[in-house]
Design a protein around this motif. Structure first.
Motif: not given
Length: 302
Positions: A275-302
Motif C-alpha cells: 500500500k502506497f501513501a498516495s496515488v502519486n507514490k504508486l505512479a512513481e513506483q509503477l514507472r520504476h517497475d516498468r523500467e526494471e521489467a524492460m531491463r529484464i526483457f533486454e537481457k532476455v534478447k541478448k
C-alpha cells in the motif's frame, strides 16, 4: 518390427523438464528396440475424482498438457478419462486391462516416484512382479536433478506460490503461463498512465502465482507475437481493494481488448504488493517497475 509400445504413465502436470527427461528415455529406448513410443496420462487429476472437495492447483490444463506432451516427439499420446471406474482398478488389473490388452504396452518405464492403481497401494516391486506375469517389462527411471533441485510438479508449485517465477521457469523449461479473458476492471491504472487489462482466468484450477508485481510477456488471441508488460496480482491496497484481481499493463499498447483472450507468461517477480501513501507514490513506483521489467526483457534478447 515389434509392434509393442514402450510407454510411460503419469499425470504429467506442467510437462516440466523432469517429465521430458523421462519421455526422452522412453523415445530413445523405443528407437533402440525397434518399437513405438507412448505416453499415457489422464484428463482429470485423480484426487479431483476421488475427493470432490479437493481443488488442485494445476500447472497446465488438459489441453495445454496434451499439446506439450505431443511436442516432445512421442509417437503416441494417450489421454485416458479418469473416473470412478478407473480409480477402482487395482494396479494389476490396470496393467492387464489397459496397458497390455488395450494399449499393447510391452515395456513400461515409470518415474522414480510414480504410483498407480487403486489407492496407490502397491509399489515398484509389485509392478515388476505383475509385469512378469503379464508380459510387460517394467523398469524405473532415475530422478531428474537440475542445479541441485529434484524437479517435480510440487516443487514448481512451491516456487510459484512463493513468487519465484525464475526458479519455476528453470524447472519447467519455459515460463509459466495463465490464460483468460479480458474483462472490465477498475480503470484506476489508466488515470495513472498505466492502463491495465483485468484478466479472468479461463480455468479456475490453474495455479495463480503469489501476489505481487511481475514482468510478463502477453499474447493476445493466440497471436504468435508476445508483447512486453507487467502484471499485478493482488487486492489493490492503495485503493482499499478487497478482492484479488489480475491486472496486466501492456507496454506501449492502447487497443480495446475487452472480451479478447490473453495469455500471460511470468518472467520475474519485481516486488511484493504493498500500500502506497498516495496515488502519486504508486505512479512513481509503477514507472520504476516498468523500467526494471524492460531491463529484464533486454537481457532476455541478448
Amino acid at each position: 518390427m515389434n509392434s509393442n509400445y514402450v510407454a510411460t504413465i503419469g499425470f504429467f502436470d506442467g510437462v516440466h523438464r523432469g517429465h521430458r527427461y523421462l519421455i526422452s528415455n522412453v523415445i530413445d529406448t523405443a528407437k533402440r528396440e525397434g518399437r513405438q513410443s507412448m505416453v499415457i496420462t489422464f484428463d482429470s487429476h485423480p484426487r479431483l475424482v476421488l475427493h470432490k472437495e479437493y481443488r488442485p492447483k494445476l500447472l497446465t490444463t488438459a489441453e495445454e498438457k496434451r499439446r506439450r506432451l505431443e511436442a516432445t516427439g512421442i509417437d503416441r499420446c494417450v489421454m485416458l478419462h479418469f473416473d470412478g471406474q478407473m480409480a477402482a482398478l487395482s494396479a494389476h488389473d490396470f496393467m492387464r486391462d489397459v496397458l497390455r490388452d488395450s494399449l499393447n504396452v510391452g515395456k513400461l518405464i515409470i518415474g522414480y516416484d510414480n504410483r498407480f492403481g487403486h489407492d496407490r497401494a502397491e509399489g515398484f516391486d509389485d509392478y515388476v512382479r505383475y509385469g512378469r506375469e503379464l508380459g510387460i517389462d517394467v523398469v524405473q527411471a532415475d530422478a531428474f536433478r537440475l542445479n541441485g533441485v529434484q524437479v517435480s510438479s510440487s516443487v514448481i508449485r512451491s516456487f510459484l506460490s512463493a513468487g519465484e517465477a525464475d526458479m519455476a521457469a528453470m524447472c519447467l523449461g519455459y515460463h509459466y503461463t495463465l490464460a483468460g479473458t479480458v474483462t472490465q476492471g477498475y480503470h484506476e491504472g489508466r488515470k495513472l498512465g498505466f492502463p491495465t487489462a483485468n484478466i479472468r482466468p479461463s480455468d479456475e484450477l490453474k495455479l495463480v502465482p503469489e501476489r505481487g508485481v511481475y514482468a510478463v510477456k502477453v499474447r493476445l488471441d493466440s497471436s504468435p507475437i508476445q508483447l512486453d508488460g507487467m502484471m499485478n496480482i493482488g487486492t489493490r491496497p492503495t485503493f482499499d481493494g478487497t478482492e484479488t484481481s489480475l491486472e496486466a499493463n501492456i507496454f506501449d499498447f492502447d487497443g480495446d481488448i475487452y472480451g479478447h483472450d490473453m495469455e500471460v507468461a511470468f518472467y520475474h517477480r519485481l516486488r511484493e504488493e504493498r500500500k502506497f501513501a498516495s496515488v502519486n507514490k504508486l505512479a512513481e513506483q509503477l514507472r520504476h517497475d516498468r523500467e526494471e521489467a524492460m531491463r529484464i526483457f533486454e537481457k532476455v534478447k541478448k
